[in-house]
Design an enzyme around this catalytic site. Structure first.
Site, mmCIF file in Angstrom:
data_model
loop_
_atom_site.group_PDB
_atom_site.id
_atom_site.type_symbol
_atom_site.label_atom_id
_atom_site.label_comp_id
_atom_site.label_asym_id
_atom_site.label_seq_id
_atom_site.Cartn_x
_atom_site.Cartn_y
_atom_site.Cartn_z
ATOM 1 N N CYS A 137 -0.228 13.933 -15.338
ATOM 2 C CA CYS A 137 -1.103 14.854 -15.760
ATOM 3 C C CYS A 137 -2.575 14.451 -15.702
ATOM 4 O O CYS A 137 -3.012 13.201 -16.229
ATOM 5 C CB CYS A 137 -0.751 15.409 -17.080
ATOM 6 N N SER B 246 -3.210 -1.703 9.074
ATOM 7 C CA SER B 246 -4.366 -1.365 10.056
ATOM 8 C C SER B 246 -5.481 -2.529 9.139
ATOM 9 O O SER B 246 -6.482 -2.716 9.763
ATOM 10 C CB SER B 246 -4.898 -0.287 10.214
ATOM 11 N N CYS C 268 0.190 19.603 -22.291
ATOM 12 C CA CYS C 268 -1.031 19.909 -22.366
ATOM 13 C C CYS C 268 -1.647 21.271 -21.363
ATOM 14 O O CYS C 268 -2.778 21.382 -21.654
ATOM 15 C CB CYS C 268 -2.139 18.859 -22.344
ATOM 16 N N HIS D 13 -1.082 1.537 -4.556
ATOM 17 C CA HIS D 13 -1.345 2.921 -4.409
ATOM 18 C C HIS D 13 -0.408 3.740 -5.153
ATOM 19 O O HIS D 13 -0.583 5.206 -4.762
ATOM 20 C CB HIS D 13 -1.482 3.254 -2.920
ATOM 21 N N ASP E 94 6.337 4.632 -1.127
ATOM 22 C CA ASP E 94 7.536 5.324 -0.720
ATOM 23 C C ASP E 94 8.856 4.577 -1.608
ATOM 24 O O ASP E 94 9.834 5.028 -1.313
ATOM 25 C CB ASP E 94 7.817 5.041 0.701
ATOM 26 N N GLN F 231 0.882 -1.260 -0.052
ATOM 27 C CA GLN F 231 0.004 0.014 -0.037
ATOM 28 C C GLN F 231 0.928 1.066 -0.351
ATOM 29 O O GLN F 231 0.327 2.464 -0.152
ATOM 30 C CB GLN F 231 -0.820 0.031 1.120
ATOM 31 N N CYS G 171 -4.068 14.454 -19.599
ATOM 32 C CA CYS G 171 -3.440 13.474 -20.660
ATOM 33 C C CYS G 171 -2.947 12.407 -20.308
ATOM 34 O O CYS G 171 -2.574 11.394 -21.001
ATOM 35 C CB CYS G 171 -2.655 14.500 -21.897
ATOM 36 N N CYS H 8 1.027 20.366 -16.444
ATOM 37 C CA CYS H 8 1.722 19.458 -17.690
ATOM 38 C C CYS H 8 2.446 20.326 -18.724
ATOM 39 O O CYS H 8 1.905 21.231 -19.092
ATOM 40 C CB CYS H 8 0.498 18.544 -18.277
#
Ligand SMILES: NC(=O)c1ccc[n+]([C@@H]2O[C@H](COP(=O)([O-])OP(=O)(O)OC[C@H]3O[C@@H](n4cnc5c(N)ncnc54)[C@H](O)[C@@H]3O)[C@@H](O)[C@H]2O)c1
Ligand SMILES: [Zn+2]
Length: 259
Positions: free
Chosen positions: A131, A198, A159, A123, A108, A105, A134, A156
């Site tokens: 971005c 947890s 775009c 995650h 890092d 999860q 895009c 970005c």
């Protein structure tokens, strides 16, 4: 032999008996590298900031500046962090051919810094920016440089869409490719080791239940209790860095003596 030693030996034996071991790691894994988790009493990030206001995609889009200071603080802790004894023990287990993959999860990158392989970052990662228009992916340094220069709506280069760290915020779906990789690891494992979570955030909270329902064993190291402790084969409420390396050393010694 005291109770902790008995559990450490049992944990090691369960690993030795398993054919396909998967680890599921949470923010508790990063604590000993100096990165705060969300829910530890006294030190968890949720005691500093309100989760409804921060790290949710809706609050980020409506007011990036409010979120970026908090994110920069977490980011700086992450970028200077080094893998700890727990990360290194997992790499050692993998070298012993006793770890099929890691579902984390954490954002890092510390499993990769510890040279673990087959890491699924559920995650996302703090090391990239994406971005929102895009989908172009940049190194996070591009975004940090803009924010440090006072541009609190980092954009970005291709775009001009709003950039965000390439980590999953609350309110965002997990990527379907990542979920498929995770499902496969959970379905194939016969032992799931949970380290420092947890188990309150879905879908990760569901994985131990899914593994158990498919006949796998479950082993947990987490300081606080979790809702699924009672169904696990072994649970240790202690620091990962204090106990997991001991467990891996027993596994290593047993494997080497067996040859
Ligand atoms: N390092 C990171 O990348 C990082 C840091 C903070 C938050 N997050 C994000 O936080 C979310 C929260 O979920 P979570 O379940 O991973 O974290 P959590 O904060 O909900 O739970 C962490 C658990 O780890 C336990 N713990 C703390 N230190 C420990 C140690 N040394 N040894 C063993 N256990 C320890 C705590 O008792 C707690 O139950 C995730 O979505 C994750 O992406 C990641
Ligand atoms: Zn773009």
């Amino acid at each position: 032999m005291n109770e902790l030693n008995t559990k450490i030996k049992k944990f090691a034996q369960i690993i030795l008996d398993a054919q396909n071991v998967v680890a599921l790691t949470g923010a508790g894994m990063g604590i000993e590298s100096g990165i705060a988790d969300f829910r530890s009493p006294g030190t968890g990030l949720w005691e500093k900031v309100n989760p409804d206001e921060f790290a949710s995609i809706h609050s980020y889009v409506s007011d990036p500046k409010k979120n970026l200071d908090f994110m920069l603080e977490l980011g700086m802790a992450i970028f200077k962090a080094k893998p700890n004894k727990g990360h290194k023990a997992l790499t050692k287990l993998q070298k012993l051919d006793k770890l099929n993959g890691i579902l984390t999860q954490n954002i890092d990158g510390l499993h990769q810094k510890a040279h673990s392989k087959d890491v699924v970052e559920l995650h996302g990662t703090a090391y990239e920016a994406i971005c929102m228009s895009c989908g172009h992916i940049y190194s996070i340094t591009i975004m940090i440089d803009q924010v440090r220069n006072g541009k609190y709506s980092p954009s970005c280069e291709a775009c001009t869409g709003l950039l965000k760290p390439n980590a999953i915020f609350f309110g965002e779906p997990l990527r379907s490719e990542t979920l498929s990789q995770a499902d496969r690891l959970i379905e194939e494992c016969d032992l799931l080791i949970v380290l420092g979570s947890s188990l309150l955030v879905y879908p990760v909270a569901f994985y131990p239940r899914k593994a158990l329902s498919l006949g796998a064993k479950l082993a947990i190291i987490n300081i606080q209790e979790t809702d699924i402790d009672a169904s696990a084969d072994v649970v240790i409420h202690d620091k990962i860095g204090d106990v997991f390396p001991l467990i891996v050393n027993i596994v290593k010694n047993e494997i080497e003596e067996g040859h």
